[in-house]
Design a protein around this motif. Structure first.
Motif, PDB file in Angstrom:
ATOM      1  N   VAL A  77       0.854  -1.188   0.000  1.00  0.00           N
ATOM      2  CA  VAL A  77       0.000   0.000   0.000  1.00  0.00           C
ATOM      3  C   VAL A  77       0.890   1.238   0.000  1.00  0.00           C
ATOM      4  O   VAL A  77       1.805   1.355   0.836  1.00  0.00           O
ATOM      5  CB  VAL A  77      -0.941   0.014   1.223  1.00  0.00           C
ATOM      6  N   PHE A  78       0.639   2.141  -0.912  1.00  0.00           N
ATOM      7  CA  PHE A  78       1.335   3.425  -0.950  1.00  0.00           C
ATOM      8  C   PHE A  78       0.504   4.459  -0.197  1.00  0.00           C
ATOM      9  O   PHE A  78      -0.720   4.496  -0.335  1.00  0.00           O
ATOM     10  CB  PHE A  78       1.547   3.878  -2.392  1.00  0.00           C
ATOM     11  N   HIS A  79       1.181   5.309   0.571  1.00  0.00           N
ATOM     12  CA  HIS A  79       0.496   6.296   1.404  1.00  0.00           C
ATOM     13  C   HIS A  79       0.980   7.707   1.053  1.00  0.00           C
ATOM     14  O   HIS A  79       2.088   7.885   0.519  1.00  0.00           O
ATOM     15  CB  HIS A  79       0.752   6.021   2.882  1.00  0.00           C
ATOM     16  N   PRO A  80       0.183   8.725   1.371  1.00  0.00           N
ATOM     17  CA  PRO A  80       0.565  10.109   1.040  1.00  0.00           C
ATOM     18  C   PRO A  80       1.660  10.679   1.926  1.00  0.00           C
ATOM     19  O   PRO A  80       2.206  11.731   1.601  1.00  0.00           O
ATOM     20  CB  PRO A  80      -0.745  10.897   1.244  1.00  0.00           C
ATOM     21  N   TYR A  81       1.996  10.029   3.035  1.00  0.00           N
ATOM     22  CA  TYR A  81       2.920  10.631   3.995  1.00  0.00           C
ATOM     23  C   TYR A  81       4.297  10.874   3.383  1.00  0.00           C
ATOM     24  O   TYR A  81       4.905  11.937   3.596  1.00  0.00           O
ATOM     25  CB  TYR A  81       3.056   9.727   5.221  1.00  0.00           C
ATOM     26  N   ILE A 106      -4.408  16.215   8.307  1.00  0.00           N
ATOM     27  CA  ILE A 106      -5.435  16.141   7.261  1.00  0.00           C
ATOM     28  C   ILE A 106      -5.380  14.780   6.575  1.00  0.00           C
ATOM     29  O   ILE A 106      -6.419  14.161   6.311  1.00  0.00           O
ATOM     30  CB  ILE A 106      -5.256  17.285   6.252  1.00  0.00           C
ATOM     31  N   ILE A 107      -4.177  14.298   6.290  1.00  0.00           N
ATOM     32  CA  ILE A 107      -4.045  12.976   5.683  1.00  0.00           C
ATOM     33  C   ILE A 107      -4.608  11.905   6.609  1.00  0.00           C
ATOM     34  O   ILE A 107      -5.319  10.987   6.174  1.00  0.00           O
ATOM     35  CB  ILE A 107      -2.574  12.700   5.332  1.00  0.00           C
ATOM     36  N   ASP A 152     -13.798   6.809   2.301  1.00  0.00           N
ATOM     37  CA  ASP A 152     -13.353   5.967   1.186  1.00  0.00           C
ATOM     38  C   ASP A 152     -12.513   6.729   0.178  1.00  0.00           C
ATOM     39  O   ASP A 152     -12.203   6.186  -0.892  1.00  0.00           O
ATOM     40  CB  ASP A 152     -14.571   5.362   0.477  1.00  0.00           C
ATOM     41  N   LEU A 153     -12.125   7.963   0.483  1.00  0.00           N
ATOM     42  CA  LEU A 153     -11.338   8.748  -0.461  1.00  0.00           C
ATOM     43  C   LEU A 153      -9.991   8.101  -0.748  1.00  0.00           C
ATOM     44  O   LEU A 153      -9.438   8.277  -1.837  1.00  0.00           O
ATOM     45  CB  LEU A 153     -11.128  10.162   0.082  1.00  0.00           C
ATOM     46  N   CYS A 154      -9.459   7.327   0.218  1.00  0.00           N
ATOM     47  CA  CYS A 154      -8.177   6.659   0.003  1.00  0.00           C
ATOM     48  C   CYS A 154      -8.291   5.537  -1.018  1.00  0.00           C
ATOM     49  O   CYS A 154      -7.259   5.054  -1.512  1.00  0.00           O
ATOM     50  CB  CYS A 154      -7.628   6.131   1.323  1.00  0.00           C
ATOM     51  N   PRO A 165      -2.392   8.328  -3.839  1.00  0.00           N
ATOM     52  CA  PRO A 165      -1.839   8.970  -2.636  1.00  0.00           C
ATOM     53  C   PRO A 165      -1.171  10.307  -2.891  1.00  0.00           C
ATOM     54  O   PRO A 165      -1.228  11.194  -2.040  1.00  0.00           O
ATOM     55  CB  PRO A 165      -0.847   7.928  -2.101  1.00  0.00           C
ATOM     56  N   HIS A 166      -0.512  10.473  -4.048  1.00  0.00           N
ATOM     57  CA  HIS A 166       0.157  11.756  -4.284  1.00  0.00           C
ATOM     58  C   HIS A 166      -0.850  12.892  -4.376  1.00  0.00           C
ATOM     59  O   HIS A 166      -0.585  14.011  -3.944  1.00  0.00           O
ATOM     60  CB  HIS A 166       1.010  11.688  -5.558  1.00  0.00           C
ATOM     61  N   LEU A 167      -2.044  12.616  -4.919  1.00  0.00           N
ATOM     62  CA  LEU A 167      -3.068  13.657  -5.024  1.00  0.00           C
ATOM     63  C   LEU A 167      -3.610  14.013  -3.644  1.00  0.00           C
ATOM     64  O   LEU A 167      -3.920  15.181  -3.368  1.00  0.00           O
ATOM     65  CB  LEU A 167      -4.190  13.182  -5.942  1.00  0.00           C
TER      66      LEU A 167
END
Length: 417
Positions: A148-152, A205-206, A213-215, A220-222
């Motif tokens: 899983v890729f995450h925005p962090y 916010i992340i 369900d936005l994830c 993730p970059h968006l």
């Protein structure tokens, strides 16, 4: 394991559209009075995963992975045919393994029983084998896609923080196809200069976005860019800096050159008198290889999430960010605007009543607002029990008069729980 988001199973198989998510909740919608109750269930279970992860001393990335596993599982299953509480425990257990932070199964079972017991759930199994069995069902429905890729990481890399200094902590290709890697990933140039408090707000916010369900819908970059975008609007000092940059006229280089007296050619005096120019934050955002229309749309959905979340109460105190906003005290963005207090207040309390109180405020410049239902964890637990009982009744006494075949996932949940 894919090191590039664009060639990973996350992008190829688990970025979903809204039609798929609506179809996933079709069975559950038959047993709720208000479709919003399912959105509150998303918040409730994300909070449970977060609290269980903190009790197990898991990192935020592991908690986020567990939340994504939970949402992926319920793309293929429904709340009314499974036991979501054992799924929560299994998601934390599997995510800890996937993120190389394993915890013992006995600790997961004992902490989960204590946590769920506070919400009146006494049926959680004490047998470790039940959770181990659920682990196989979970991995099967996830199709063994555990990366899983995450925005962090994108957030910390774009902001030039410690995460980007570690070469192994950047996820290649996550910011966009065709982006200039030398500018954003290698040389340190083009990093967005934000205060520590602003970066922390974007991080919160992340965290909050995982309550929806936005994830599953956005890459993730968006999400990371949207968190920065909202931070630029909400963080007071950063917003003031942007306003000063946009309102002040550009200085004339010719006039400044003619008015300034000649100086001696001294490297020491030049270094001491030189001041670093303020970064063009608006220009930085415009140069990112993302669609700002998509960023604005996602920002509106985050705002809608906070408005919904503001009606979710765990402490029964009646205090809410929404009430403070109507009084002009803070913005309506929940944890993002109020800092960590919002997340702490949501994650700290427990409910003891199944009622659904309502709240309504009257603004000075308009008519009285319609009372809105305030949803509590006890109400949601009671709702889940009613949904499951109604589903079992429908399966036992269908309109055709012939008993329906028991759903395979229901058999799994009953065997595990």
């Amino acid at each position: 394991m894919a090191t590039d988001f664009w060639s990973s199973s996350h992008y190829k198989r688990w970025i979903l559209d809204r039609a798929t998510l609506r179809q996933a909740r079709a069975d559950d919608l038959q047993y709720v009075d208000d479709p919003e109750h399912l959105d509150f269930l998303s918040i409730f279970f994300a909070n449970l995963i977060s609290r269980l992860g903190k009790k197990l001393q898991l990192r935020q990335r592991v908690i986020a992975t567990a939340t994504v596993f939970f949402r992926r599982f319920y793309v293929k299953n429904s709340y009314c045919e499974t036991d979501p509480f054992i799924v929560v425990a299994a998601c934390c257990y599997v995510a800890a393994k996937a993120e190389e932070s394993p915890v013992h199964i006995k600790n997961v079972v004992s902490e989960a029983r204590m946590l769920f017991g506070k919400h009146g759930i006494k049926s959680f199994p004490s047998d470790n084998s039940k959770l181990a069995e659920m682990e196989f069902y979970l991995v099967d429905d996830l199709e063994c896609d555990l990366t899983v890729f995450h925005p962090y990481r994108t957030l910390m890399t774009l902001c030039g923080k410690a995460g980007s200094a570690n070469g192994g902590d950047t996820e290649a290709g996550e910011v966009g196809v065709g982006i200039d890697d030398k500018r954003y990933w290698g040389t340190g140039e083009g990093k967005l200069e934000l205060e520590e408090g602003a970066v922390q707000m974007a991080w919160f916010i992340i965290n909050d976005i995982y309550r929806s369900d936005l994830c599953l819908i956005y890459p993730p970059h968006l999400i990371a860019v949207t968190a920065i975008y909202l931070t630029l609007v909400l963080h007071s000092s950063t917003r003031a800096t942007i306003q000063a940059q946009t309102q002040s006229p550009p200085a004339s280089s010719g006039a400044s050159a003619s008015s300034s007296p000649p100086t001696r050619r001294s490297s020491r005096s030049t270094a001491s008198s030189h001041k670093k120019a303020a970064q063009d934050i608006v220009g930085f955002m415009a140069a990112l290889n993302v669609s700002m229309a998509h960023v604005a749309a996602l920002a509106q959905e985050v705002l809608a999430l906070y408005v919904l979340w503001d009606r979710y109460r765990e402490d029964h105190t009646g205090d809410s960010a929404r009430h403070a906003f109507t009084q002009g005290q803070i913005s309506p963005f929940g944890a993002a605007a109020a800092g960590k207090q919002r997340s702490a207040s949501v994650l700290s309390g427990t409910a003891s009543s199944g009622g659904t109180p309502t709240t309504g405020e009257q603004r000075e410049d308009g008519p009285p607002q319609e009372p809105q239902q305030v949803v509590t964890p006890a109400f949601l637990v009671h709702l889940l029990l009613r949904m499951r009982e109604a589903r079992l009744a429908d399966m036992a006494h269908p309109p055709s008069g012939r008993p329906m075949a028991v759903n395979k996932m229901l058999e799994r949940a009953q065997a595990a729980g």
